[in-house]
Design an enzyme around this catalytic site. Structure first.
Site, PDB file in Angstrom:
ATOM      1  N   LYS A 165       5.958  -3.143  10.928  1.00  0.00           N
ATOM      2  CA  LYS A 165       4.693  -3.477  10.270  1.00  0.00           C
ATOM      3  C   LYS A 165       3.801  -4.292  11.216  1.00  0.00           C
ATOM      4  CE  LYS A 165       3.562  -2.657   6.586  1.00  0.00           C
ATOM      5  NZ  LYS A 165       2.901  -1.459   5.970  1.00  0.00           N
ATOM      6  N   THR A 207       2.431  -6.916   5.375  1.00  0.00           N
ATOM      7  CA  THR A 207       3.341  -7.869   4.731  1.00  0.00           C
ATOM      8  C   THR A 207       3.289  -9.241   5.408  1.00  0.00           C
ATOM      9  OG1 THR A 207       5.696  -8.340   4.493  1.00  0.00           O
ATOM     10  CG2 THR A 207       5.127  -6.816   6.211  1.00  0.00           C
ATOM     11  N   ASP A 208       3.671 -10.265   4.656  1.00  0.00           N
ATOM     12  CA  ASP A 208       3.786 -11.602   5.262  1.00  0.00           C
ATOM     13  C   ASP A 208       5.011 -11.703   6.171  1.00  0.00           C
ATOM     14  OD1 ASP A 208       5.760 -11.572   3.287  1.00  0.00           O
ATOM     15  OD2 ASP A 208       5.186 -13.491   2.395  1.00  0.00           O
ATOM     16  N   GLU A 209       5.902 -10.690   6.104  1.00  0.00           N
ATOM     17  CA  GLU A 209       7.133 -10.762   6.910  1.00  0.00           C
ATOM     18  C   GLU A 209       6.829 -10.687   8.404  1.00  0.00           C
ATOM     19  OE1 GLU A 209      10.436  -8.518   5.361  1.00  0.00           O
ATOM     20  OE2 GLU A 209       9.595  -8.568   3.349  1.00  0.00           O
ATOM     21  N   ALA A 214       2.436   7.276  -4.449  1.00  0.00           N
ATOM     22  CA  ALA A 214       3.531   7.524  -5.397  1.00  0.00           C
ATOM     23  C   ALA A 214       4.604   6.446  -5.294  1.00  0.00           C
ATOM     24  CB  ALA A 214       4.137   8.906  -5.152  1.00  0.00           C
ATOM     25  N   GLY A 215       4.365   5.441  -4.461  1.00  0.00           N
ATOM     26  CA  GLY A 215       5.319   4.331  -4.339  1.00  0.00           C
ATOM     27  C   GLY A 215       5.015   3.234  -5.354  1.00  0.00           C
ATOM     28  N   PHE A 216       5.668   2.112  -5.174  1.00  0.00           N
ATOM     29  CA  PHE A 216       5.552   1.020  -6.148  1.00  0.00           C
ATOM     30  C   PHE A 216       4.129   0.444  -6.191  1.00  0.00           C
ATOM     31  CE2 PHE A 216       6.299  -3.771  -6.406  1.00  0.00           C
ATOM     32  CZ  PHE A 216       6.102  -3.825  -7.770  1.00  0.00           C
ATOM     33  N   GLY A 224       0.626   6.728   0.268  1.00  0.00           N
ATOM     34  CA  GLY A 224       1.765   6.077  -0.394  1.00  0.00           C
ATOM     35  C   GLY A 224       1.512   5.794  -1.864  1.00  0.00           C
TER      36      GLY A 224
HETATM   37  P1  NAD Z   1       7.394   1.938  -1.539  1.00  0.00           P
HETATM   38  O1  NAD Z   1       8.574   2.094  -0.626  1.00  0.00           O
HETATM   39  O2  NAD Z   1       7.606   1.723  -2.983  1.00  0.00           O
HETATM   40  O3  NAD Z   1       6.452   3.222  -1.408  1.00  0.00           O
HETATM   41  C1  NAD Z   1       6.109   3.794  -0.174  1.00  0.00           C
HETATM   42  C2  NAD Z   1       5.457   5.136  -0.444  1.00  0.00           C
HETATM   43  O4  NAD Z   1       5.086   5.690   0.838  1.00  0.00           O
HETATM   44  C3  NAD Z   1       6.401   6.153  -1.107  1.00  0.00           C
HETATM   45  O5  NAD Z   1       5.738   6.791  -2.173  1.00  0.00           O
HETATM   46  C4  NAD Z   1       6.727   7.126   0.011  1.00  0.00           C
HETATM   47  O6  NAD Z   1       6.968   8.464  -0.440  1.00  0.00           O
HETATM   48  C5  NAD Z   1       5.471   7.044   0.869  1.00  0.00           C
HETATM   49  N1  NAD Z   1       5.747   7.433   2.256  1.00  0.00           N
HETATM   50  C6  NAD Z   1       6.763   6.994   3.044  1.00  0.00           C
HETATM   51  N2  NAD Z   1       6.712   7.598   4.235  1.00  0.00           N
HETATM   52  C7  NAD Z   1       5.633   8.431   4.212  1.00  0.00           C
HETATM   53  C8  NAD Z   1       5.031   9.306   5.150  1.00  0.00           C
HETATM   54  N3  NAD Z   1       5.566   9.471   6.373  1.00  0.00           N
HETATM   55  N4  NAD Z   1       3.921   9.982   4.799  1.00  0.00           N
HETATM   56  C9  NAD Z   1       3.383   9.838   3.562  1.00  0.00           C
HETATM   57  N5  NAD Z   1       3.916   9.027   2.615  1.00  0.00           N
HETATM   58  C10 NAD Z   1       5.017   8.329   2.940  1.00  0.00           C
HETATM   59  O7  NAD Z   1       6.530   0.772  -0.894  1.00  0.00           O
HETATM   60  P2  NAD Z   1       5.700  -0.364  -1.633  1.00  0.00           P
HETATM   61  O8  NAD Z   1       6.620  -1.461  -2.017  1.00  0.00           O
HETATM   62  O9  NAD Z   1       4.818   0.238  -2.645  1.00  0.00           O
HETATM   63  O10 NAD Z   1       4.822  -0.901  -0.416  1.00  0.00           O
HETATM   64  C11 NAD Z   1       3.554  -0.315  -0.120  1.00  0.00           C
HETATM   65  C12 NAD Z   1       2.995  -0.973   1.129  1.00  0.00           C
HETATM   66  O11 NAD Z   1       2.870  -2.362   0.920  1.00  0.00           O
HETATM   67  C13 NAD Z   1       3.871  -0.796   2.365  1.00  0.00           C
HETATM   68  O12 NAD Z   1       3.032  -0.553   3.463  1.00  0.00           O
HETATM   69  C14 NAD Z   1       4.588  -2.116   2.500  1.00  0.00           C
HETATM   70  O13 NAD Z   1       4.887  -2.389   3.838  1.00  0.00           O
HETATM   71  C15 NAD Z   1       3.546  -3.076   1.947  1.00  0.00           C
HETATM   72  N6  NAD Z   1       4.095  -4.295   1.348  1.00  0.00           N
HETATM   73  C16 NAD Z   1       4.992  -4.208   0.317  1.00  0.00           C
HETATM   74  C17 NAD Z   1       5.469  -5.392  -0.265  1.00  0.00           C
HETATM   75  C18 NAD Z   1       6.412  -5.364  -1.426  1.00  0.00           C
HETATM   76  O14 NAD Z   1       6.823  -6.422  -1.892  1.00  0.00           O
HETATM   77  N7  NAD Z   1       6.785  -4.219  -1.966  1.00  0.00           N
HETATM   78  C19 NAD Z   1       5.049  -6.634   0.209  1.00  0.00           C
HETATM   79  C20 NAD Z   1       4.141  -6.657   1.266  1.00  0.00           C
HETATM   80  C21 NAD Z   1       3.663  -5.488   1.810  1.00  0.00           C
END
Ligand code: NAD
Length: 363
Positions: A162, A133-135, A9-11, A7
């Site tokens: 999750k 996540t805390d959720e 490329a995500g946030f 992941g």
């Molecule tokens: P995001 O949605 O911005 O990014 C998720 C990334 O995962 C994307 O780049 C997507 O292409 C990739 N992805 C999705 N499905 C996939 C698959 N099947 N195979 C490979 N890659 C895949 O998410 P985020 O906000 O960066 O969150 C990252 C992690 O942190 C997650 O596990 C989320 O549950 C956890 N999290 C996020 C937050 C928040 O506030 N954003 C808070 C607590 C926990």
């Protein structure tokens, strides 16, 4: 260190990759399927570095994941790939179950096979960090905080998926001895945040003088964590966390949604004055079904055991974030124009269509 980041490329994943590759000099393999939420533009600062590699793969594809472990031979894996948006999980839960639960299972099995064949010293050092996540803990009453021993009580399809993945990770530790760690963190915000989430959506709508949707009465509380603080916490847990433990990560900043929106309005007004103050754009809209009222993290364990502490307060972090969106329209404009322009998501009637990624819909 040589790590796989799923992941990336995500946030949060891209912030982690930028930190590990750019500031720590680790060898990183970013494994990402490139869903609508991914954006390789978030990695332009590191993409040409020799210690960074990217492979497009689905974590549910066992053959691909086994190959990735065998070829890259990591010291650890930091697992962030997920479907992450609660509103989307309400109208379309299937991808959440597939990626978040089945995908985590594929990774655990691939990691177990790879780890089982390592030499003894490498086996000891290997780590599987699961980012959650805390959720998973559900909703809190006023004054209460989540600790690592709070009982799980997920309420949305996202948090239930999750929670399931957290339980799988704990089971792989107990049953097979895989050296796992789990982090449960609060809501992140900061640069490169896909504009479907509250903070970037409000910044961009305020900038464009569009209505600023606030769910319900705006009294829901989230405990905001600046993303660059979060990735340092994840790195500390991977390096120094006790195997088998969970660490809650939070920025000690529980804030009501309405206050967050008002604060953004004032910052946007300061950057770009308008005749009407942006607060006038605030529009209360029907609440999210099953909207958890309050999240707040007690981060004492990670602070005392690992010496990590959030550096940004909410005031400094949100000011930096608003400024970043003002300075980086090149990053968010293609997303607003081609992937998601701000339509309401997560209503039971009238669900929004599935998004297309930048890859399917290039600029
Ligand atoms: P995001 O949605 O911005 O990014 C998720 C990334 O995962 C994307 O780049 C997507 O292409 C990739 N992805 C999705 N499905 C996939 C698959 N099947 N195979 C490979 N890659 C895949 O998410 P985020 O906000 O960066 O969150 C990252 C992690 O942190 C997650 O596990 C989320 O549950 C956890 N999290 C996020 C937050 C928040 O506030 N954003 C808070 C607590 C926990």
């Amino acid at each position: 260190m040589r790590v796989i980041v799923t992941g990336g490329a995500g946030f949060i994943g891209s912030a982690l990759v930028r930190y590990l590759v750019g500031e720590r000099g680790w060898d990183v393999l970013n494994v990402d399927k490139l869903t609508y939420a991914a954006n390789l533009q978030s990695l332009t600062s590191v993409r040409d570095r020799t210690n960074y590699r990217f492979v497009q793969a689905d974590i549910c594809d066992a053959a691909a994941i086994n190959r990735i472990f065998a070829d890259f031979r990591p010291d650890g894996i930091m697992h962030l790939a997920a479907e992450s948006h609660v509103d989307r999980s309400i109208s379309s839960s299937a991808e959440f179950i597939t990626t978040n639960i089945l995908g985590t299972h594929v990774l655990l099995e691939a990691a177990r096979k790879y780890w089982g064949e390592l030499a003894p010293g490498q086996r000891e050092a290997f780590r599987f960090l699961h980012v959650s996540t805390d959720e998973v803990y559900g909703s809190l009453d006023d004054g209460a905080f989540f600790t690592e021993s709070t009982a799980y009580d997920p309420r949305s399809p996202y948090s239930a998926s999750k929670a399931s993945s957290d339980h799988l990770v704990s089971a792989w530790r107990e049953t097979y001895g895989l050296p796992t760690l789990i982090t449960n963190c609060s809501n992140n915000y900061g640069p490169y945040h896909f504009p479907e989430k509250l903070i970037p959506l409000i910044i961009l709508n305020a900038l464009e003088k569009k209505p600023l949707p606030v769910y319900g009465d705006g009294g829901n509380v989230r405990d905001w964590l600046y993303v660059e603080d979060h990735v340092k916490a994840l790195t500390a847990v991977l390096e120094r966390g006790r195997v088998g433990e969970t660490y809650n990560v939070g920025g000690r900043a529980p804030t009501r949604n309405l206050s967050v929106v008002e604060c953004i309005c004032d910052l946007v007004d300061a950057h770009s004055p308008s005749e009407e103050p942006r607060r006038k754009l605030i529009t209360f809209v029907p609440d999210r079904p099953g909207h958890d009222r309050r999240y707040a993290i007690d981060p004492t364990k990670i602070e005392t055991e690992l010496g990590w502490r959030a550096q940004q307060t909410f005031d400094t972090g949100i000011a930096a974030t608003v400024k970043w969106y003002f300075d980086n329209a090149w990053w968010w404009k293609p997303l607003r124009d081609n992937v998601y322009s701000g339509a309401r998501l997560g209503l039971l009637e009238n669900p929004a269509p599935a998004p297309r990624s930048l890859v399917e819909n290039p600029v």
